[in-house]
Design a protein around this motif. Sequence first.
Motif, short mmCIF file in Angstrom:
data_model
loop_
_atom_site.label_atom_id
_atom_site.label_comp_id
_atom_site.label_asym_id
_atom_site.label_seq_id
_atom_site.Cartn_x
_atom_site.Cartn_y
_atom_site.Cartn_z
N ILE A 78 0.84 -1.20 0.00
CA ILE A 78 0.00 0.00 0.00
C ILE A 78 0.88 1.25 0.00
CG2 ILE A 78 -1.69 1.32 1.33
CD1 ILE A 78 -2.87 -1.28 2.29
N ILE A 79 1.91 1.27 0.83
CA ILE A 79 2.82 2.41 0.85
C ILE A 79 3.47 2.59 -0.51
CG2 ILE A 79 4.93 3.33 1.87
CD1 ILE A 79 4.23 1.95 4.45
N GLY A 80 3.95 1.48 -1.09
CA GLY A 80 4.59 1.57 -2.40
C GLY A 80 3.64 2.03 -3.48
N SER A 81 2.41 1.58 -3.43
CA SER A 81 1.43 1.99 -4.44
C SER A 81 1.12 3.48 -4.35
CB SER A 81 0.14 1.18 -4.27
OG SER A 81 0.39 -0.21 -4.44
N VAL A 82 0.98 3.98 -3.13
CA VAL A 82 0.71 5.41 -2.95
C VAL A 82 1.89 6.25 -3.42
CG1 VAL A 82 0.27 7.21 -1.24
CG2 VAL A 82 -0.91 5.01 -1.07
N ILE A 83 3.10 5.81 -3.05
CA ILE A 83 4.29 6.54 -3.47
C ILE A 83 4.44 6.51 -4.99
CG2 ILE A 83 6.81 6.55 -3.39
CD1 ILE A 83 6.62 5.56 -0.53
N GLY A 84 4.25 5.32 -5.58
CA GLY A 84 4.38 5.22 -7.03
C GLY A 84 3.32 6.01 -7.77
N PHE A 85 2.10 6.01 -7.25
CA PHE A 85 1.03 6.75 -7.92
C PHE A 85 1.27 8.25 -7.88
CE2 PHE A 85 -3.12 8.89 -7.74
CZ PHE A 85 -3.65 8.47 -8.94
N ARG A 86 1.80 8.74 -6.76
CA ARG A 86 2.01 10.18 -6.61
C ARG A 86 3.31 10.67 -7.23
NH1 ARG A 86 -1.74 13.63 -5.67
NH2 ARG A 86 -0.26 14.96 -4.56
N PHE A 87 4.36 9.84 -7.16
CA PHE A 87 5.68 10.31 -7.55
C PHE A 87 6.33 9.49 -8.67
CE2 PHE A 87 5.01 11.39 -3.09
CZ PHE A 87 5.22 12.76 -3.10
N GLY A 88 5.64 8.47 -9.21
CA GLY A 88 6.24 7.67 -10.26
C GLY A 88 6.50 8.44 -11.53
N SER A 89 5.68 9.45 -11.82
CA SER A 89 5.86 10.25 -13.04
C SER A 89 7.03 11.21 -12.94
CB SER A 89 4.58 11.03 -13.34
OG SER A 89 4.24 11.88 -12.25
N PHE A 90 7.61 11.41 -11.74
CA PHE A 90 8.73 12.33 -11.57
C PHE A 90 10.06 11.68 -11.94
CE2 PHE A 90 5.49 14.21 -8.89
CZ PHE A 90 5.61 15.56 -9.17
N GLY A 91 10.08 10.41 -12.18
CA GLY A 91 11.32 9.73 -12.54
C GLY A 91 11.68 8.64 -11.56
N VAL A 92 12.76 7.94 -11.88
CA VAL A 92 13.17 6.79 -11.09
C VAL A 92 13.80 7.20 -9.76
CG1 VAL A 92 14.75 4.83 -11.05
CG2 VAL A 92 13.44 5.31 -13.10
N ILE A 93 14.63 8.24 -9.77
CA ILE A 93 15.37 8.60 -8.56
C ILE A 93 14.44 9.09 -7.44
CG2 ILE A 93 17.09 10.19 -7.63
CD1 ILE A 93 18.62 9.97 -10.20
N PRO A 94 13.50 10.02 -7.69
CA PRO A 94 12.58 10.37 -6.60
C PRO A 94 11.76 9.19 -6.09
CG PRO A 94 12.49 12.01 -8.35
CD PRO A 94 13.29 10.87 -8.87
N LEU A 95 11.35 8.30 -7.01
CA LEU A 95 10.61 7.12 -6.58
C LEU A 95 11.47 6.23 -5.69
CD1 LEU A 95 8.14 5.21 -6.82
CD2 LEU A 95 9.20 4.27 -8.88
N ALA A 96 12.74 6.02 -6.07
CA ALA A 96 13.62 5.17 -5.27
C ALA A 96 13.92 5.79 -3.92
CB ALA A 96 14.92 4.92 -6.04
N LEU A 97 14.10 7.10 -3.86
CA LEU A 97 14.38 7.76 -2.59
C LEU A 97 13.21 7.61 -1.62
CD1 LEU A 97 16.09 11.06 -3.80
CD2 LEU A 97 17.19 9.14 -2.63
#
Length: 264
Positions: free
Chosen positions: A93-112
């Motif tokens: 759930i945490i990963g899905s929320v993070i990916g949904f909100r910040f996945g379009s910003f690129g790989v590095i913000p998502l990984a951080l």
Amino acid sequence: MTGCPTLDLSPSFIDGDGVQIGKHPFGTDIIGTEYFALVMRGAQQSILVMLIVGLLGVGIGTVIGAVAGYYGRMVDAVLMRLTDMFLVTPSIIIGSVIGFRFGSFGVIPLALLLGFFAWMGLARFVRSEFLTLREREFVDAARVAGASDRRIIFKHILPNSIGVIIVSGTLLMSGAILAESALSYLGFGVKPPDVSLGLLISQYQDTFTISPWLFWWPGTLIVTIALCVNFIGDGLRDAFDPRQRRHLSFKDRMKAKEVSEKQS
């Protein structure tokens, strides 16, 4: 004005009949795109996520676990309750929320952002190791000699905990690449036009019956990377853990036996 001639740098071989083979080692997708380039780009992005999540998770988990295990009592209680708060929340759930909100910003913000929620398990392992090691004689000797808490933690206890940290860290990294692949497959991770291994599996899952290699290559690479990271972690633990007993080879044992016989 004529243009410069282009060079075909893709691997190719000529068989005995003069037929060109091996031009596309991973084949092509349904519109003729070179799939080897897509898979290598996806592997690059997935490995980048794995490294960032692993380094950030190991750093945060080691610091929190070391402080909680060394000082104990109120510090331990506060930090471990904070850890439990993160642990009880489902990671998907945490990963899905993070990916949904910040996945379009690129790989590095998502990984951080994923790395900030990946340290809990390692912190508990490090804490338990520090709780055991802080009662050992060499720690008491360092306290009597006047060593500061910082020196005891980083110079005496942490080197003896390196085996647990390495193994837990490699498990964290292999889990990170699996998590990124799962999120990208579900549509919550890396977004097009960028690419990752999980996104490739998601994009070409409908072509599995007619072009199965579009599914095999990224899937095989995900499993291979995760296994290699775990194998590397086992090797690093044996190399750097001072508590690991290194067994002599048969040749070294024979030499030691000869030396002992000569001395006797």
